[in-house]
Design a protein around this motif. Structure first.
Motif, short mmCIF file in Angstrom:
data_model
loop_
_atom_site.label_atom_id
_atom_site.label_comp_id
_atom_site.label_asym_id
_atom_site.label_seq_id
_atom_site.Cartn_x
_atom_site.Cartn_y
_atom_site.Cartn_z
N VAL A 53 4.75 -0.42 8.75
CA VAL A 53 3.38 -0.91 8.86
C VAL A 53 3.38 -2.38 8.48
CG1 VAL A 53 1.01 -0.68 8.03
CG2 VAL A 53 2.44 1.37 8.31
N PRO A 54 2.93 -3.26 9.37
CA PRO A 54 3.00 -4.70 9.09
C PRO A 54 1.92 -5.17 8.13
CG PRO A 54 2.02 -4.32 11.24
CD PRO A 54 2.44 -2.98 10.72
N ALA A 55 2.23 -6.21 7.38
CA ALA A 55 1.25 -6.83 6.49
C ALA A 55 0.26 -7.65 7.31
CB ALA A 55 1.95 -7.73 5.48
N THR B 138 -3.29 3.83 -2.47
CA THR B 138 -3.26 2.74 -3.44
C THR B 138 -2.88 1.44 -2.77
OG1 THR B 138 -2.61 4.28 -5.18
CG2 THR B 138 -2.23 1.97 -5.61
N ARG B 139 -3.58 0.36 -3.15
CA ARG B 139 -3.26 -0.99 -2.67
C ARG B 139 -3.05 -1.90 -3.87
NH1 ARG B 139 -7.85 -3.07 0.64
NH2 ARG B 139 -6.85 -1.83 2.26
N GLU C 223 0.86 -1.18 0.00
CA GLU C 223 0.00 0.00 0.00
C GLU C 223 0.89 1.23 0.00
OE1 GLU C 223 -4.22 -1.34 1.77
OE2 GLU C 223 -3.02 -0.07 3.05
N SER C 224 0.41 2.26 -0.64
CA SER C 224 1.15 3.51 -0.74
C SER C 224 0.23 4.70 -0.51
CB SER C 224 1.78 3.68 -2.13
OG SER C 224 2.72 2.69 -2.39
N VAL C 225 0.81 5.79 -0.03
CA VAL C 225 0.15 7.08 -0.11
C VAL C 225 0.90 7.88 -1.16
CG1 VAL C 225 -0.88 7.16 2.19
CG2 VAL C 225 1.45 7.98 1.87
N CYS C 226 0.14 8.52 -2.02
CA CYS C 226 0.70 9.36 -3.08
C CYS C 226 0.29 10.78 -2.76
CB CYS C 226 0.16 8.92 -4.43
SG CYS C 226 0.33 7.15 -4.71
N GLN D 67 5.58 3.97 0.14
CA GLN D 67 5.02 2.68 0.50
C GLN D 67 4.96 2.60 2.02
OE1 GLN D 67 6.49 -0.88 -1.29
NE2 GLN D 67 6.31 -0.08 -3.36
N LEU D 68 3.82 2.19 2.54
CA LEU D 68 3.61 2.20 3.98
C LEU D 68 4.37 1.09 4.69
CD1 LEU D 68 -0.10 3.26 3.81
CD2 LEU D 68 1.84 4.63 4.54
#
Length: 120
Positions: A79-81, A100-101, A31-34, A73-74
């Motif tokens: 941040v754990p999966a 985004t995932r 997952e990401s924050v843009c 990317q988180l």
């Protein structure tokens, strides 16, 4: 270009899929924050991660230069999966945030993207 966006953003649905199919690092589940900063000043964005069973983690300070896009990317922030979480971002100047995932647990990958909630 003028400033566009808000100074507080929320991503309520966070979940990094555990595992991926294949060996290509570019297609690993993540997952990401843009973050988009269209304004003339650099942005200092503080990212906080909230969990269902522990105290929040942060602030993670993300510098976003003026008139630039920044992708984070988180998982790279720890941040754990496989864990439910939410994210709150505070910026000192207006920015736009997208979440985004990429879920590549199956051979048929799924990409989900949405604009975060602009709280202020």
């Amino acid at each position: 270009m003028e400033e566009i966006g808000s100074t507080v953003w929320v991503v309520a649905d966070g979940y990094i899929p555990p595992g991926s199919s294949g060996d290509d690092p570019a297609l690993a589940s993540h997952e990401s924050v843009c973050i988009l900063n269209t304004g003339p000043a650099d942005a200092a964005v503080e990212l906080w991660v909230y969990f269902t069973d522990r105290d929040p983690d942060g602030p993670h300070v993300l510098p976003v230069p003026a008139r630039r896009a920044f992708h984070q990317q988180l998982g790279a922030l720890g941040v754990p999966a496989g864990v439910d979480y939410s994210v709150v971002l505070h910026s000192d100047v207006p920015v736009v945030v997208q979440h985004t995932r990429l879920d590549s647990r199956q051979a048929a990958n799924a990409l989900m993207s949405t604009i975060a909630y602009p709280a202020r």
